[in-house]
Motif scaffolding. Structure first.
Motif, short mmCIF file in Angstrom:
data_model
loop_
_atom_site.label_atom_id
_atom_site.label_comp_id
_atom_site.label_asym_id
_atom_site.label_seq_id
_atom_site.Cartn_x
_atom_site.Cartn_y
_atom_site.Cartn_z
N VAL A 243 -10.25 25.41 39.23
CA VAL A 243 -10.11 23.99 39.92
C VAL A 243 -8.99 23.26 39.15
O VAL A 243 -8.23 22.39 39.70
CB VAL A 243 -11.55 23.53 39.76
N PHE A 244 -9.16 23.35 37.63
CA PHE A 244 -8.01 22.56 36.93
C PHE A 244 -6.56 22.84 37.57
O PHE A 244 -5.81 21.90 37.91
CB PHE A 244 -8.03 23.17 35.75
N GLY A 245 -6.34 24.12 37.81
CA GLY A 245 -5.00 24.47 38.53
C GLY A 245 -4.87 23.95 39.60
O GLY A 245 -3.70 23.45 40.21
N TYR A 246 -5.85 24.23 40.48
CA TYR A 246 -5.70 23.49 42.04
C TYR A 246 -5.56 21.98 41.98
O TYR A 246 -4.78 21.56 42.87
CB TYR A 246 -7.05 23.73 42.58
N ILE A 247 -6.19 21.22 41.19
CA ILE A 247 -5.88 19.73 40.99
C ILE A 247 -4.65 19.44 40.85
O ILE A 247 -4.02 18.54 41.24
CB ILE A 247 -7.00 19.11 40.17
N ILE A 248 -3.97 20.20 39.66
CA ILE A 248 -2.72 19.83 39.22
C ILE A 248 -1.71 20.08 40.43
O ILE A 248 -0.95 19.38 40.90
CB ILE A 248 -2.32 20.72 38.00
N LEU A 249 -1.89 21.22 41.14
CA LEU A 249 -0.95 21.56 42.34
C LEU A 249 -1.09 20.43 43.23
O LEU A 249 -0.13 20.05 44.06
CB LEU A 249 -1.41 22.96 42.89
N GLY A 250 -2.46 20.22 43.80
CA GLY A 250 -2.91 19.40 44.92
C GLY A 250 -2.45 17.85 44.46
O GLY A 250 -2.29 17.03 45.53
N THR A 251 -2.19 17.23 43.48
CA THR A 251 -1.97 15.99 43.09
C THR A 251 -0.48 15.73 42.76
O THR A 251 -0.12 14.71 42.30
CB THR A 251 -2.88 15.24 41.98
N ARG A 252 0.41 16.93 42.85
CA ARG A 252 1.63 16.70 42.39
C ARG A 252 2.31 16.27 43.67
O ARG A 252 2.26 16.31 44.67
CB ARG A 252 2.19 18.22 42.01
N GLN A 253 3.26 15.26 43.15
CA GLN A 253 4.16 14.28 43.91
C GLN A 253 5.30 15.25 44.77
O GLN A 253 5.75 15.91 44.24
CB GLN A 253 4.62 13.13 43.55
#
Length: 398
Positions: free
Chosen positions: A388-398
């Protein structure tokens, strides 16, 4: 003068909400911990039935939190809060009338409806009323509920012990009368709340309203990330509260030491949530969520590395800090990125997904324990948090 009056109004509102949270969560918790399985057993329930009785309450949250949130957006928060208050008031009395353990299943579901309504509606009220300070106020409210959650099993256990010589059913009935008494101030305070804006009638709610709100929720990257964080955190917490006591027993930790580990962790979460809420208001909540996930998953993965009571106590404290960090920041972030006219729906969907994670943790980790032992279940939680840590980084990348 108007500004000062508004500050006083919001201060009173937060006080009302905290008292509601304290007594409502106390009421529903004392009704189940530790009395519910003992009461069910006294009525003739077997282990399978007791497990089913315990499972239906979180199922109510999974099923109802989202539609309740949608309804509160359309019908106003007050109507839903009053409905919740009625359930908190009536449900404890229903336990008294149970003559068959199977009757506890619909009773427990009915009682679970109260918290399924309360959580997302109060979250939406705080997000609407407190704006830039919503994180701090969400943390303060959450601390109040934790106080009720912590006091309930202590008082319930004390009552059962004090009346151990009385007929068993009488002792259980006293506990449920205490739960009923706690529901009285909840209902009375809910009567005092009034919606600040205009509300619509039931005819404004259609099937398409639910479908549209659900689609809007899952199309929103920020809401998806917040819900993933909540699900992962409570996946870890469900595993923690279910299997850590059993693991500690195999590690030679006594029951009273296990109680200290859990008690200190609850105190840490309750004490830090207002501070971390204020931090989420002022800083980037995404970074806070990510750091919280690392602490939560990493500490849970570290439990199997030691059998020392003091080290386990320290790891449990880190777990509590991580959970406090991520949960309050996820709620702040969700309230920030949600559409303002869909706050109830967004907080309701977030609550439903949280309950899914909370329920799935013990189920999936239980399989892992059976197949490969406790270490595997703890490592599984670490991997879930990292994913989930990785998913959030990818999901919130501008």
């Amino acid at each position: 003068m108007e500004y000062a009056g508004e500050i006083q109004r919001k201060k009173r509102l937060l006080q009302y909400l905290c008292i509601i949270g304290l007594f409502s969560i106390f009421s529903t918790t004392i009704a189940k911990n530790p009395v519910l399985p003992l009461y069910a057993e006294s009525l003739g329930a077997g282990n399978a039935t007791i497990g089913l009785i315990s499972a239906v309450s979180p199922f109510a949250g999974i099923l109802l939190s989202f539609p309740v949130g949608v309804l509160s957006d359309h019908l106003g928060r007050r109507r839903l809060l009053l409905l919740s208050g009625v359930v908190f008031l009536l449900a404890p009395l229903m336990y008294l009338a149970a003559v068959d353990p199977l009757l506890l299943i619909p009773i427990r579901f009915f009682h679970g409806m109260a918290t399924a309504i309360l959580g997302p509606v109060v979250g939406a009220v705080i997000a609407e009323e407190f704006g830039e300070h919503k994180g701090e106020m969400m943390g303060t409210y959450s601390s109040a509920t934790l106080a009720g959650r912590s006091a309930a099993p202590l008082i319930g256990g004390a009552v059962l012990s004090l009346f151990a010589a009385a007929p068993a059913v009488s002792a259980y009935h006293i506990v449920y009368l205490i739960a009923f008494a706690a529901g009285i101030p909840v209902f009375l305070l809910m009567l005092r709340y009034h919606d600040p804006g205009t509300v619509r009638n039931l005819s404004s709610v259609t099937v398409s309203s639910f479908r549209e709100n659900l689609l809007v929720f899952f199309r929103n990257r920020g809401l998806r990330c917040a819900s993933a964080a909540e699900m992962a955190t409570y996946f870890c917490f469900g595993t923690f509260e279910t299997f850590l006591p059993l693991y500690l027993l195999t590690a030679g930790i006594s029951a009273w030491q296990t109680g200290i580990i859990f008690f200190v962790q609850v105190i840490i979460i309750a004490a830090t949530k207002p501070f971390f809420g204020r931090l989420a208001d002022r800083c980037d909540p995404i970074r806070q969520i990510l750091f919280g996930l690392l602490l939560t998953g990493g500490s849970l993965g570290a439990f199997s590395l030691t059998g020392s009571f003091w080290l386990l106590l320290g790891i449990s404290c880190v777990f509590g800090i991580g959970m406090s960090l991520s949960t309050v920041a996820a709620n702040v972030y969700a309230a920030t990125v949600a559409e303002q006219n869909r706050l109830g729906a967004s907080m309701g969907a977030l609550s439903s997904i949280m309950d899914i994670g909370h329920s799935a943790g013990p189920l999936i980790a239980g399989v892992a324990v059976t197949v490969a032992g406790y270490t595997a279940s703890f490592v599984l939680c670490l991997l879930t948090a990292l994913a989930v840590f990785g998913y959030i980084i990818l999901g919130t990348r501008q």
